[in-house]
Every structure is written in structure tokens, then in C-alpha cells.
Design a protein around this motif. Structure first.
Motif, PDB file in Angstrom:
ATOM      1  N   PRO A 114       0.273  -1.398   0.297  1.00  0.00           N
ATOM      2  CA  PRO A 114       0.198  -0.316  -0.510  1.00  0.00           C
ATOM      3  C   PRO A 114       1.286   1.233   0.182  1.00  0.00           C
ATOM      4  O   PRO A 114       0.420   1.817   0.168  1.00  0.00           O
ATOM      5  CB  PRO A 114      -0.895   0.174   1.270  1.00  0.00           C
ATOM      6  CG  PRO A 114      -0.474  -1.389   2.185  1.00  0.00           C
ATOM      7  CD  PRO A 114       0.174  -1.610   1.330  1.00  0.00           C
ATOM      8  N   VAL A 115       2.307   0.845  -0.130  1.00  0.00           N
ATOM      9  CA  VAL A 115       2.840   2.532  -0.017  1.00  0.00           C
ATOM     10  C   VAL A 115       2.751   2.996  -1.801  1.00  0.00           C
ATOM     11  O   VAL A 115       3.257   2.366  -2.266  1.00  0.00           O
ATOM     12  CB  VAL A 115       4.563   1.728   0.504  1.00  0.00           C
ATOM     13  CG1 VAL A 115       5.272   3.232   0.070  1.00  0.00           C
ATOM     14  CG2 VAL A 115       4.603   1.348   1.697  1.00  0.00           C
ATOM     15  N   PRO A 116       2.411   4.466  -1.687  1.00  0.00           N
ATOM     16  CA  PRO A 116       2.758   5.680  -3.094  1.00  0.00           C
ATOM     17  C   PRO A 116       3.665   4.647  -3.231  1.00  0.00           C
ATOM     18  O   PRO A 116       4.975   5.527  -2.974  1.00  0.00           O
ATOM     19  CB  PRO A 116       2.136   6.857  -2.622  1.00  0.00           C
ATOM     20  CG  PRO A 116       1.941   6.570  -1.489  1.00  0.00           C
ATOM     21  CD  PRO A 116       2.470   4.905   0.133  1.00  0.00           C
TER      22      PRO A 116
ATOM     23  N   VAL B 291      -5.057   1.328  -2.611  1.00  0.00           N
ATOM     24  CA  VAL B 291      -4.343   0.784  -1.521  1.00  0.00           C
ATOM     25  C   VAL B 291      -5.316   0.649  -0.573  1.00  0.00           C
ATOM     26  O   VAL B 291      -4.283  -0.963  -0.011  1.00  0.00           O
ATOM     27  CB  VAL B 291      -4.136   2.219  -1.172  1.00  0.00           C
ATOM     28  CG1 VAL B 291      -3.279   2.519   0.167  1.00  0.00           C
ATOM     29  CG2 VAL B 291      -3.265   3.226  -2.511  1.00  0.00           C
TER      30      VAL B 291
ATOM     31  N   GLN C 124       4.748   6.603  -5.758  1.00  0.00           N
ATOM     32  CA  GLN C 124       5.714   8.031  -6.170  1.00  0.00           C
ATOM     33  C   GLN C 124       6.858   7.958  -4.663  1.00  0.00           C
ATOM     34  O   GLN C 124       7.565   8.374  -4.882  1.00  0.00           O
ATOM     35  CB  GLN C 124       4.416   8.943  -6.018  1.00  0.00           C
ATOM     36  CG  GLN C 124       4.150   9.328  -5.362  1.00  0.00           C
ATOM     37  CD  GLN C 124       1.879   8.868  -5.425  1.00  0.00           C
ATOM     38  OE1 GLN C 124       2.562   7.321  -5.652  1.00  0.00           O
ATOM     39  NE2 GLN C 124       1.384   9.332  -6.399  1.00  0.00           N
ATOM     40  N   ARG C 125       6.142   7.928  -3.457  1.00  0.00           N
ATOM     41  CA  ARG C 125       7.197   8.411  -2.960  1.00  0.00           C
ATOM     42  C   ARG C 125       8.047   6.873  -2.648  1.00  0.00           C
ATOM     43  O   ARG C 125       9.097   7.890  -2.886  1.00  0.00           O
ATOM     44  CB  ARG C 125       6.407   7.930  -0.856  1.00  0.00           C
ATOM     45  CG  ARG C 125       6.707   8.443   0.271  1.00  0.00           C
ATOM     46  CD  ARG C 125       6.466   8.255   1.187  1.00  0.00           C
ATOM     47  NE  ARG C 125       5.069   8.410   1.430  1.00  0.00           N
ATOM     48  CZ  ARG C 125       3.937   7.776   2.040  1.00  0.00           C
ATOM     49  NH1 ARG C 125       4.158   6.524   2.811  1.00  0.00           N
ATOM     50  NH2 ARG C 125       2.720   8.701   2.226  1.00  0.00           N
TER      51      ARG C 125
ATOM     52  N   HIS D 110      -2.637   7.833  -9.275  1.00  0.00           N
ATOM     53  CA  HIS D 110      -2.913   7.007  -8.061  1.00  0.00           C
ATOM     54  C   HIS D 110      -2.527   5.298  -8.728  1.00  0.00           C
ATOM     55  O   HIS D 110      -1.792   5.337  -8.941  1.00  0.00           O
ATOM     56  CB  HIS D 110      -3.838   7.658  -6.886  1.00  0.00           C
ATOM     57  CG  HIS D 110      -4.427   7.485  -7.646  1.00  0.00           C
ATOM     58  ND1 HIS D 110      -5.961   7.808  -6.809  1.00  0.00           N
ATOM     59  CD2 HIS D 110      -5.288   8.559  -8.244  1.00  0.00           C
ATOM     60  CE1 HIS D 110      -7.087   7.963  -7.568  1.00  0.00           C
ATOM     61  NE2 HIS D 110      -6.681   8.791  -8.478  1.00  0.00           N
ATOM     62  N   ARG D 111      -4.029   5.427  -9.156  1.00  0.00           N
ATOM     63  CA  ARG D 111      -4.614   3.929  -9.302  1.00  0.00           C
ATOM     64  C   ARG D 111      -3.589   3.816 -11.012  1.00  0.00           C
ATOM     65  O   ARG D 111      -3.083   2.784 -10.523  1.00  0.00           O
ATOM     66  CB  ARG D 111      -6.075   4.037  -9.478  1.00  0.00           C
ATOM     67  CG  ARG D 111      -5.884   2.770 -10.764  1.00  0.00           C
ATOM     68  CD  ARG D 111      -5.666   1.186 -10.236  1.00  0.00           C
ATOM     69  NE  ARG D 111      -6.312   0.387 -11.092  1.00  0.00           N
ATOM     70  CZ  ARG D 111      -5.301  -1.288 -10.764  1.00  0.00           C
ATOM     71  NH1 ARG D 111      -4.421  -1.481  -9.710  1.00  0.00           N
ATOM     72  NH2 ARG D 111      -5.165  -1.797 -11.427  1.00  0.00           N
TER      73      ARG D 111
ATOM     74  N   ASP E 201      -9.890   1.926  -5.803  1.00  0.00           N
ATOM     75  CA  ASP E 201     -10.120   2.610  -4.526  1.00  0.00           C
ATOM     76  C   ASP E 201      -7.941   1.506  -4.541  1.00  0.00           C
ATOM     77  O   ASP E 201      -8.423   0.923  -3.281  1.00  0.00           O
ATOM     78  CB  ASP E 201     -10.623   1.967  -2.896  1.00  0.00           C
ATOM     79  CG  ASP E 201      -9.617   2.661  -1.980  1.00  0.00           C
ATOM     80  OD1 ASP E 201      -8.013   2.862  -1.977  1.00  0.00           O
ATOM     81  OD2 ASP E 201     -10.102   2.995  -0.642  1.00  0.00           O
TER      82      ASP E 201
ATOM     83  N   PRO F 283       6.915   9.476 -11.186  1.00  0.00           N
ATOM     84  CA  PRO F 283       5.508   8.839 -11.899  1.00  0.00           C
ATOM     85  C   PRO F 283       5.988   7.359 -13.337  1.00  0.00           C
ATOM     86  O   PRO F 283       5.523   6.689 -12.732  1.00  0.00           O
ATOM     87  CB  PRO F 283       4.934   9.773 -12.224  1.00  0.00           C
ATOM     88  CG  PRO F 283       5.562  11.233 -11.187  1.00  0.00           C
ATOM     89  CD  PRO F 283       7.149  11.096 -11.232  1.00  0.00           C
TER      90      PRO F 283
ATOM     91  N   ALA G 203      -0.768   3.551 -11.702  1.00  0.00           N
ATOM     92  CA  ALA G 203       0.568   3.454 -11.675  1.00  0.00           C
ATOM     93  C   ALA G 203       0.521   2.551 -12.613  1.00  0.00           C
ATOM     94  O   ALA G 203       1.076   0.980 -12.638  1.00  0.00           O
ATOM     95  CB  ALA G 203       0.954   3.006 -10.674  1.00  0.00           C
TER      96      ALA G 203
END
Lengths: 488, 250
Positions: free
Chosen positions: A110-112, B77, A114-115, A306-307, B75, A271, A309
Motif C-alpha cells: 500500500p505504499v504510494p 491502496v 511515487q514516494r 494513483h491507481r 481504491d 511517476p 501506476a
């Protein structure tokens, strides 16, 4: 206590891995003790002061307001130095992005993403900067001892070059990725790193020859010609050399440019780094290649990311970029322009209009005169192959010679998931039939206004379960009107 | 809760993914919570592509994926938090010890350090990794690596574990251990989905088996149900070959 998953925590992970890699490299897999290894490194460092003295000590007394000859000589050393850093940076980037092979793990967490990529790129920059400083130290030492503390500026220049080289390495790697795909990128990046590194070794030889032949001394005619051919003293290409010579303004500019590149790399490029492995199986078609040649191909609006990716998003971005660049639609399948439909039809054939939904396919057909669209019963979707069969049977019955497929673009003209699904459907269909497909921007038909009002925010992803083919008729009618006006 | 029925662990509807040719072609699949489900199919049937889309490593061209009622496409995540993914070539960091690896994976899923340590210790014991828990993984055999990767998948206590060919290349003893761990997981209420092309594995371990061919589910059920469907008794191998041959002919 560092919070798991945070930037600091990810950084610690990167640095741990880098430190252990480095340590096992210098200790030759623990066959030497670390103390021995460090002693050897320090001794090598000290020994390097000798050639450094031979190469640069004569600049120590040069004034801050430099003459062109000094600028040229120092810049040549700087270029060599930069090439070595770049080669190392490429090696490092390839290693941390591919060789480790941990993307499945981190991207399924679950870690983003981009981070993670920002941290990874920044960590690389830090490591390369450390290397840059270590490499520069003997030279800076010699000059500081012989010429005073202004030469400490060299450290700042080294950091700027380390950071800049990392950023360029990231950009090159990403560019290669888009050109060649992930597998070949790794190899090619390593080859480039090796070639640049070899260039460094050869360059050292060249400089040595030039020095001993006093080729660069202003007294030599050839040297004067060379100097004359070089840009003026005020030219920005001399900024790094001026910074090294102790010009504080030049130093600030050089460091700012280095950091700017890094900022671009972290804030703008990362990204795009996400789909590195993910996109492995994606086809890179010709338009994508052309688009990639545009080095300024900026991929991101970070907030939007986000999604998405993954590869589809990337390739769609690049595709729409290609569209802008070339002013035409990149084609991934046999596609026909609306205007060419009339010419492509055999006598007696008609045009079919399709409105693709998740649960149904709306169908409309034209008359033989291509003037009026009439709805036909919808096809209930089950499996693609079954849908295609039903559809092709219907098209055959109606004697359709071309398909107009409604393309549901967003209001701003960009392609969302629905448009992607539509294109995918068309690609799949193209494998089953030779009937050419034309896309029709739904915004040009009334159907768009009607639909967007309802669906814009409610459920973008899901199209309503339509029970009739009215929308298909709207789509087809719009296209028929266009064909009519194009023919008249 | 208004809805007393527990949502399915995984619900896939009309999933499509096309590379050069369709890899997944309108797949519908439901795995109930607490189930041990095996996806069986010949090479290139779309098993791995499907699961990579489920865990968020690939974007589908069309379709819907929901994990315990959470829309995994809208969603990701939230969905990823409940899942663990073990690929067929599991990556573990050569320069970390199993204990450090577990700590890292737990951290990725936001598990608190104390909790992570306790569950890492438990897993290390359980999988017999104790003697090597503080050695770097660089010298580990394939079996050891697979066990460490599996421990990594379990350390954040996921509700749904997805494994791609978890038993390939393992010796009998290790394979046994892996099977036991997965089965214990299901008994404790977890859900496990694994792909395999080894029929015996599916036959012995899974409660339900889905047979995938050409990107679609051609049959699904317990071994008994599949036998019935294929119109002959006997081993899963017979049933499987009949089903796949039937699909190719259709």
C-alpha cells in the motif's frame, strides 16, 4: 522512532542496502576486514594527491577573474570528471531500478509508488554526490593547500555535478525505457555507462598528452587557434570552471542548476518510472517511439497519479502526447477516417454505428444511401468472443462495410478509462474481422451532452445499462452527416 | 451491518487484458472468503496476468475487480492492504537477513514494529528458518528463498494471499511445509488463491478449482463437480484434459 512506510523509513532501507552492497564490494565479500579496506581506500586517496598535484597545482595561483586558457583547461578536466560521474550514476540507477527486482513487492504494497521512487532517486543522487566529493577531494586539497580556501568551492561544484549526473542518468534511463522497453533498457544503459566510463579513461590519456606536449600553452599557435575558437569568457559554459576558481556567483548558479535537474527528476519524472517492470509486456508501437524522442515528454500531474501506476496510463499519456506532436491520431490498428468511409464501401454495403457499454452494445445501421441511422436491438455483453460473434453475425446480415465506433472522450478531450476500453475492444475486434473501424468523437453528437450530464461524476467507470440503441443511432447519424458534408 | 452476508474475497467481472493477443478475455471469477482456491490451466491461459491485475501490478483493459467488497480499481491502496502477492520468482533482498526482510515487508504494510517482530518470530519458527534467521539471504537455496518470501506474505496478516506457482522447483519437504502453512492459514479463516499447473497440487489442496483456458474460466467446482461436468470419473488430470480439449474444439 521512524514510522514504517514513511520517507525516512524508505530512505533508511535504501541506504542500508547501498551500504551493504558497497561494503561487500570493498571487502571483496568479507575476505578483507572493513578496517583493511578503509585503510587501502585512504592510502589510494592520499596517493591520488600526487597526480592531482601534477595536473592542477599550476592553477592554484590563478586569479578569480580568469583568463580563457585556464577556463579551457579546467573545463576539460570538469568534462572528464562529469563523464565518470555519469557512468557511475547510470550504473547505480540501473541497479536500483531493475537489478534489485523488488518492484513486485513494493508495488503490490500500500505504499504510494511515487514516494518510493522519489526516495530511491534521491538516495541515488546522495550516493553519487558522495562519490563525486570523494573523487574531487585530492584536487581540492592540492589547490586549497597551494592557493587558499577559495578553492573549497570545488566541493560545492562536485555536489552539483553528482546531483546533476544522477538526474541525467534517470532521464536517460527513462528515455531508453520508453524507446526500447524494460528488458533492453537494462542492457543498453549498462553499455552506455561502460562507454562513457571508457571515454573517461581515454580522455585522461588525451589530457596527459596535451599537457606534456604543452599543446594548451597559449604560446603555441595551435593553442591560440583553439582558444580563439572557444566561446567568450562570459559564456555560461565556463560557469563550472569559474565556480571552481572561486567565483561565488558562478557556484550558486551551478549548484542551483544541479538541484533543478534533480528536482525535475524527482518531481516530474518519477511517476513515469513506476511502470518499469509493470509495462514489460506492453507493446511499444511506432508512435510511442516517436513520441519518446521528445525529451521533454513530461508524464505527470502527480495528484492525478494513483491507481494509474501502470503501463496503460503511461502509454495513453505518451499516445496523447504523440497526437499533439504529430497532429494526428496514433494508430494501433487498421483504422479508417470518417471521410474515407464512403469510398471504402462496396456497392450495396451500409455503415454500422456501435455504442459500447459495459453490459450492452448498442447497434445502429445506415441505409444504403448513407443518410439515415436506424437503431437495431442491443447486444447483451457476455464474453468478448461471444459478443464479437454476435456482432459479426449481425454486421454480416446487415451487409455492413464499415463500423463507426463511438469514442467516449472526457469533456476536455482526454481519453479516460472508457475510451481505453473502447480502443481495446476495437483492437480485439480487428483480429476477428477486416471490416474497417472509424472512431467517432461522441462529443460531436448530441449523445455526449446527454450522457455526460448524468455520468460525469456519478459513475465515470460504469456506463449505464442502456436497453436501447438510441445512443448508437446518435453516434452513427453524426458520422453520416459528416460523410455527407465531406462528399458534397 | 445491514448486509449480513460477507462479501466475496475476490470478485472479478468481465475482466479483459490484451497484449499481442487477448490474455484475459471476459473473465468472471468469484472466490469466497475463507476458501482455498486453485486456478488451474495450461501455460499462457492467463492465470498470472489475471492475478497481476488483482494485486494492482497491471491495469485491466476492461472489467471490475473487487476484494472483500472494495473496488480494487477505484481504491487500490485499500485493496492492497488486505492482500499479499507471492510471484513465481520471488525476490528477497540478498543483503538483508530473513528477519530484516520480514521487518521491511511488515513496514511496507504499516504494521507496528512490536507486532511485526512478534509475528516475524512466529513465522521464522513455523517455517523452520530459525538457524538462518540472522544470516544474509545471499547464500540461500531456492527452497529457503521461497519460504522467506512466503513468510513475508504472511507477516502483515493479509486476509487474501495470492500465490503464483508457489511449489515449482521445491523439494518434497519444503513443498510440504509450504502446503501446511497455507492450509493452516485457511483453517484460521484466511483466503488463499494459488495458480498451478500441477494437477495433484490443486487436487490435494484446494477446496475449489477453477480451470482457465484462453483467458476464460471454462469450468469451476470441487474435484467431484468437475468430474461430473467433464462426464467421466477418475483423476483431475483426465477431467482437466477433457475440459481443455472440449474448449479448444468449441
Amino acid at each position: 522512532m521512524i514510522r514504517p512506510g514513511s520517507v525516512a523509513w524508505l530512505t533508511r532501507h535504501e541506504l542500508t542496502l547501498a551500504w551493504r552492497d558497497w561494503r561487500s564490494m570493498v571487502t571483496a565479500g568479507s575476505r578483507r576486514s572493513l578496517t583493511t579496506a578503509l585503510t587501502i581506500i585512504v592510502l589510494i586517496g592520499l596517493a591520488l594527491h600526487l597526480p592531482a598535484w601534477a595536473m592542477v597545482a599550476r592553477f592554484a595561483e590563478d586569479s578569480v577573474v580568469p583568463d580563457k586558457a585556464s577556463l579551457v583547461s579546467i573545463s576539460m578536466i570538469v568534462v572528464l570528471y562529469a563523464s565518470l560521474l555519469l557512468s557511475q550514476a547510470m550504473e547505480q540507477v540501473t541497479r536500483s531500478l531493475y537489478a534489485r527486482g523488488d518492484l513486485d513487492l513494493v508495488l503490490s504494497s500500500p505504499v504510494p509508488p511515487q514516494r518510493l521512487f522519489a526516495v530511491r532517486i534521491a538516495a541515488n543522487a546522495g550516493l553519487i554526490s558522495i562519490m563525486a566529493v570523494v573523487l574531487a577531494l585530492p584536487f581540492v586539497d592540492v589547490l586549497t593547500i597551494a592557493g587558499g580556501p577559495r578553492w573549497l568551492n570545488g566541493i560545492g561544484v562536485a555536489i552539483a555535478f553528482g546531483v546533476g549526473a544522477s538526474a541525467i542518468a534517470v532521464a536517460i534511463t527513462l528515455g531508453l525505457f520508453r524507446l526500447l522497453g524494460p528488458r533492453r533498457t537494462r542492457l543498453v544503459a549498462q553499455v552506455i555507462a561502460a562507454v562513457v566510463g571508457a571515454g573517461f579513461a581515454i580522455g585522461i590519456q588525451v589530457i596527459a598528452i596535451l599537457y606534456y606536449g604543452t599543446f594548451l600553452q597559449p604560446s603555441v599557435v595551435a593553442g591560440e587557434m583553439l582558444l580563439a575558437a572557444m566561446p567568450d569568457v562570459a559564456n555560461p559554459v565556463w560557469l563550472p570552471a569559474r565556480a571552481i576558481l572561486g567565483d561565488p556567483v558562478a557556484l550558486v548558479i551551478v549548484m542551483a542548476v544541479g538541484e533543478q535537474h534533480m528536482g525535475d527528476a524527482v518531481g516530474d519524472l518519477f511517476p513515469a518510472a513506476v511502470p518499469f517492470r509493470v509495462a514489460g509486456q506492453e507493446r511499444v508501437d511506432e508512435d510511442l517511439r516517436t513520441a519518446c524522442l521528445d525529451a521533454k515528454c513530461r508524464m505527470s500531474v502527480p495528484g492525478e497519479f494513483h491507481r494509474d501506476a501502470s503501463s496503460q496510463w503511461l502509454s495513453d499519456r505518451v499516445m496523447s502526447r504523440a497526437q499533439k506532436l504529430h497532429g494526428r491520431k496514433p494508430s494501433t490498428m487498421p483504422e479508417i477516417a470518417i471521410e474515407d468511409i464512403a469510398g471504402a464501401l462496396k456497392p450495396g454495403q451500409i455503415v454500422a454505428g456501435l455504442d459500447l457499454g459495459t453490459k450492452t452494445i448498442g447497434v445502429a445501421v445506415s441505409d444504403r444511401g448513407l443518410s439515415l441511422a436506424t437503431p437495431r436491438p442491443v447486444i447483451r455483453r457476455t464474453k468478448f468472443t461471444a459478443d464479437a460473434q454476435a456482432l459479426l453475425a449481425l454486421l454480416d446480415r446487415e451487409n455492413a462495410g464499415a463500423i463507426v465506433l463511438g469514442l467516449p472522450l472526457n469533456m476536455d478531450g482526454s481519453e479516460g478509462p472508457r475510451a481505453q476500453a473502447t480502443r481495446a475492444f476495437a483492437r480485439n475486434l480487428a483480429q476477428k474481422t477486416d471490416i474497417p473501424v472509424a472512431f467517432w468523437d461522441e462529443r460531436l453528437s448530441t449523445v455526449a451532452a446527454e450522457r455526460s450530464l448524468i455520468e460525469q461524476d456519478v459513475s465515470r467507470a460504469k456506463r449505464a445499462d442502456r436497453i436501447d440503441s438510441a445512443a448508437a443511432a446518435f453516434i452513427l447519424q453524426g458520422a453520416l452527416d459528416r460523410i455527407y458534408s465531406a462528399g458534397s | 451491518m445491514a448486509d449480513s452476508a460477507q462479501p466475496a474475497a475476490l470478485a472479478i467481472a468481465d475482466l479483459c487484458k490484451t497484449f499481442e493477443r487477448p490474455a484475459v478475455d471476459g473473465l468472471d471469477l468469484t472466490v469466497r472468503a475463507g476458501e482455498f482456491y486453485a486456478l488451474l490451466g495450461p501455460n499462457g491461459a492467463g492465470k498470472t496476468t489475471t492475478l497481476r491485475m488483482v494485486v494492482g501490478l497491471l491495469n485491466p483493459d476492461a472489467g471490475a475487480i473487487s476484494v472483500f467488497g472494495v473496488d480494487a480499481l477505484a481504491d487500490p491502496v485499500a485493496a492492497k492492504r488486505m492482500m499479499a502477492w507471492v510471484s513465481d520468482e520471488p525476490m528477497i533482498y540478498d543483503k538483508l537477513t530473513p528477519r530484516e526482510y520480514l521487518e521491511f515487508v511488515a513496514g511496507l504494510w504499516g504494521v507496528e514494529a512490536g507486532v511485526a517482530e512478534a509475528s516475524a518470530n512466529e513465522l521464522i519458527d513455523w517455517l523452520g528458518l530459525g538457524p538462518h534467521a540472522d544470516e544474509r539471504c545471499e547464500g540461500f537455496s531456492r527452497g529457503m528463498r521461497q519460504k522467506v518470501a512466503l513468510a513475508g506474505a504472511l507477516v502483515h496478516d493479509p486476509k487474501l494471499i495470492i500465490l503464483d506457482e508457489p511449489l515449482t522447483g521445491l523439494d518434497a519437504g519444503t513443498a510440504r511445509q509450504v502446503k501446511d502453512v497455507l492450509q493452516a492459514r485457511v483453517h484460521a479463516g484466511g483466503t488463499v488463491i494459488m495458480t498451478t499447473h500441477i494437477l495433484e497440487v490443486a487436487e490435494r489442496m484446494a477446496e475449489r478449482i477453477g480451470v482457465l483456458a484462453n483467458g476464460r474460466l471454462i469450468a469451476e467446482g470441487t474435484l467431484a463437480e468437475l468430474s461430473l461436468r467433464a462426464g467421466r470419473g477418475g483423476s483431475l488430470e483426465d477431467v482437466f484434459l477433457t475440459l481443455v480439449a472440449g474448449d479448444a474444439a468449441a
